[in-house]
Design an enzyme around this catalytic site. Structure first.
Site, PDB file in Angstrom:
ATOM      1  N   ASP B 207      42.386  26.240 -17.448  1.00  0.00           N
ATOM      2  CA  ASP B 207      43.704  25.894 -16.926  1.00  0.00           C
ATOM      3  C   ASP B 207      44.785  26.283 -17.938  1.00  0.00           C
ATOM      4  O   ASP B 207      44.646  26.003 -19.137  1.00  0.00           O
ATOM      5  CB  ASP B 207      43.740  24.377 -16.677  1.00  0.00           C
ATOM      6  CG  ASP B 207      45.000  23.928 -15.973  1.00  0.00           C
ATOM      7  OD1 ASP B 207      45.244  24.405 -14.855  1.00  0.00           O
ATOM      8  OD2 ASP B 207      45.738  23.095 -16.542  1.00  0.00           O
ATOM      9  N   GLU B 237      43.237  31.079 -16.165  1.00  0.00           N
ATOM     10  CA  GLU B 237      44.312  31.032 -15.172  1.00  0.00           C
ATOM     11  C   GLU B 237      45.536  31.714 -15.774  1.00  0.00           C
ATOM     12  O   GLU B 237      46.334  31.086 -16.467  1.00  0.00           O
ATOM     13  CB  GLU B 237      44.647  29.585 -14.799  1.00  0.00           C
ATOM     14  CG  GLU B 237      45.751  29.499 -13.737  1.00  0.00           C
ATOM     15  CD  GLU B 237      46.506  28.171 -13.724  1.00  0.00           C
ATOM     16  OE1 GLU B 237      47.189  27.899 -12.742  1.00  0.00           O
ATOM     17  OE2 GLU B 237      46.418  27.413 -14.716  1.00  0.00           O
ATOM     18  N   ASP B 320      46.726  25.507  -5.785  1.00  0.00           N
ATOM     19  CA  ASP B 320      48.100  25.647  -6.297  1.00  0.00           C
ATOM     20  C   ASP B 320      49.021  26.410  -5.347  1.00  0.00           C
ATOM     21  O   ASP B 320      50.191  26.620  -5.669  1.00  0.00           O
ATOM     22  CB  ASP B 320      48.090  26.386  -7.645  1.00  0.00           C
ATOM     23  CG  ASP B 320      47.833  25.454  -8.804  1.00  0.00           C
ATOM     24  OD1 ASP B 320      48.115  24.242  -8.678  1.00  0.00           O
ATOM     25  OD2 ASP B 320      47.350  25.931  -9.854  1.00  0.00           O
TER      26      ASP B 320
END
Lengths: 464, 464
Positions: B207, B237, B320
């Site tokens: 992340d 990410e 997301d």
């Protein structure tokens, strides 16, 4: 109800350890920002004691004649005293984590020592997971019924200008009180108790258990703990009358603070420091003479069934009070007499770490000083020798462990009592004055007696 | 530098699961205060999905042709998305705890499926233990250097009327940023990565790894992870250019959002819902024609060394973003074409749970709806059948898994591309218009071809 308490407790000598201050092991990696070992304690700083430090000093503890260790809280907690539990299933990483407790339990058991942990079940902390969820989600929290909370938002870190909006121990926002009316909370707390029992601990000291005002909660707690180990010791922190919890279906015994105060009042009669007491958990203590002390101790010995009195945890001081030596104005003689009484009275004596070397200490946090392993010259060798002698005597004298308690003479400074068990009878003579006193020992038959401390024979002759 | 990425990723079909919303098992005891399964998602409420629910639906996942599951965070967290990590060593109790992850890993591996977890290492949460200590002790905290904090006191739960006094992810007080300059913090985070690798997971999705602006941190992270499993997948990410992290010494690949946007722009050209995109992680997307799309995809296929491009995580949507089907205005044909492209393009396709049955969903939190296991009539059976067919085709067609990517025709609505690998060559013809289009297939030799979707033989004859 048939009342049964663990036999091992009746013969035990306990040692209470405040984990952040007892000993450090180089095997436990520490957080970077610690207060140096031995500096004056503060409310918030860590000095970095750990459980492997305890393992590495078991020789010292064993040499004191200690057979059971009672630990102040060891679970993960954002506080140096660790009463602010963050995770009940994890031993604090700074203490060495679960692996360190595993090693400690095994090492203690290998020496025949028991391990009792402090169970703080009334309240958690602001960082505790389920409370944290309440702070983050408010009314949408999955754990809404785990605490007494609302209306939202809560104000966990504000001063009193805003209401906290949740129940907390004595209004302390740091300690949100569990809603033990919620079944999931009950199950959670009972499971914690069972989990650590299954890990091999030998009992629970219960922090402020009266605040969970629910006999059924404690009855079920007892059932579950005793189902895992019928010899488990359950001892509650109850400062006053404990009859409610000592019916045989809740606790085995309580921390015997009614033992503590008279010991300060009588042995410290001439030197007592009440400014210190008043700032400490003990509160003001009026000096007393031998008559009153004898009466109070006779009363304490009969306050509950013998099975329970034999299992009471008798303490001169603790992490919640100033140290005994300091409370009696540094009077070493008073301290020695009190230790002698503690080790020859009915109930399990509990030594507070450091008392055996005459470590001084005022009210919290000063009573939580680091053990001065590196400053051996500061140790009081006389006190250490006395403690070792007294525990040794107790261990070979069933009358001291289990005998009844009978005051034979109690007047002014002078106290004489007997402990008899079967055909054995032990006598203790105490004088709290600073000079010798004469007393008529008409309770003793003429004959030869062995002085337990010196090993010498003392002959009592009939008064002619 | 010799660049190597895991071979299994090149042949994998991923499935991304948002654990609170995929499936519930009756074997996991739930907190009392949950939102009913299937209600419109909220930012704060839990619906109570768990990991044993995943175990119990592995048949569904396997039938999709999925060979690897990527999970949004599973560690104990006071948030339904679990990005607010409270404890990196505990799987959230509502997900079933560590035992449930153990069962899941074993069950997945027994089916030859890999398990990739989401590693949130840039920031923790307000309830995270070491941050909690900072809140409780202020400057006296043992963990003072674990965060970028001060002056004290901190204001963790206040609104913007008071400064937070600590660094947080995008200024969000709920997410205090680790000080990864502190060695103890580095070791802590690396240890977490190693711990779960040793528990058998097959890789980490990282992340916001760009927020830890420290190549050495990620290099050491890679060394430790690969030391435990050289085939571990490390996927970051990174929404934009990822060259910095894709030199072979940090990540294997990244989440391929540069794949996502053109797929919306081209397949959704006629139906795109930009109000939705703008409120979502994707942002505004300009429609594009086949020429531009072909060029962008050719560019993406050459953006990094082949070894990396083959291991890219190609996604149409995620937790997301709004769901692809909703972003293209509910246009099922656009969705089907996009799925077809995703499953026949270079890089590892990653299906977002629910997309396979046409679950709609706007921006967060709506894109995180509960999987409607109990409302099978709501499922789009055509989409489900197509996904199953496409993954089956991909698995038996090495050209789709590893072949190069070559656009043969790209004009207006029409796209034709080839994937060739060794002696095998696969062709894909796409038309995004709502009526039939003619195209000259001069790139194809005359002869017989097998239509992968229908299984039928198609004969291409030379244009006379």
């Amino acid at each position: 109800m048939d009342i049964r308490t663990p036999d091992w407790v009746k013969d035990a000598v306990f040692y209470q350890i405040f984990p952040d201050r007892f000993a450090q092991s180089s095997r436990v990696q520490k957080a970077g920002h610690l207060q140096p070992w031995g500096e004056p304690p503060s409310f918030h700083k860590y000095q970095g004691g750990d459980l492997l430090g305890v393992v590495e000093h078991l020789d010292h503890i064993a040499a004191l004649g200690v057979t059971a260790i009672y630990f102040c809280p060891v679970f993960q907690s954002a506080s140096n005293h660790r009463y602010h539990t963050h995770d009940y299933y994890q031993v604090d990483p700074m203490l060495g984590g679960n692996a360190a407790l595993r090693e400690l339990i095994d090492a203690a058991h290998a020496r025949g020592m028991k391990v009792v942990l402090d169970g703080v079940f009334n309240h958690a902390s602001r960082g505790f997971f389920q409370f944290s969820d309440l702070l983050e989600q408010g009314e949408d929290s999955a754990y809404l019924d785990w605490f007494h909370a609302g209306p939202f938002p809560l104000s966990p870190y504000d001063d009193d200008s805003k209401p906290a909006n949740y129940a907390a121990w004595w209004g302390n926002r740091a300690l949100p009180k569990f809603n033990t009316g919620t079944q999931a909370v009950r199950e959670f707390l009972w499971d914690v108790a069972e989990y650590w029992m299954r890990q091999g601990i030998d009992g629970w000291r219960l922090d402020v258990p009266n605040e969970i005002d629910d006999d059924d909660f404690w009855r079920e707690f007892r059932r579950r703990v005793k189902a895992i180990d019928p010899d488990a010791y359950i001892v509650g922190e109850i400062w006053g009358d404990a009859g409610r919890w000592l019916q045989g279906d809740q606790f085995d015994a309580v921390m015997n603070y009614p033992f503590t105060r008279p010991c300060i009042a009588y042995f410290g009669a001439h030197t007592i420091d009440n400014a210190m007491n008043e700032a400490s958990g003990t509160g003001h203590v009026e000096p007393m003479g031998a008559e009153q002390f004898g009466a109070r101790m006779t009363e304490a010995a009969a306050a509950y069934p013998l099975e329970i009195v034999q299992a009471q945890l008798n303490l001169l001081d603790s992490h919640d009070t100033a140290r005994y030596l300091s409370v009696v104005g540094g009077d070493q003689t008073a301290h020695h007499l009190a230790l002698t009484f503690q080790l020859t009275y009915l109930g399990a004596p509990c030594l507070y770490y450091g008392d055996e070397i005459g470590l001084p200490g005022g009210p919290d946090p000063d009573c939580r000083r680091a053990f001065p392993w590196n400053d051996v010259p500061s140790w009081n060798r006389d006190t250490l020798a006395l403690v070792r002698k007294l525990t040794a005597v107790r261990h070979v004298t069933p009358a001291f462990q289990r005998g009844n308690f009978q005051v034979l003479h109690a007047q002014n400074d002078l106290l004489i009592y007997a402990r008899s068990h079967g055909s054995e009878c032990a006598y203790v003579l105490m004088n709290t004055a600073s000079e010798a006193r004469m007393a008529a020992l008409n309770a003793l038959d003429a004959g030869d007696y062995r002085d337990a401390l010196s090993g010498q024979t003392v002959t009592v002759v009939a008064d002619t």
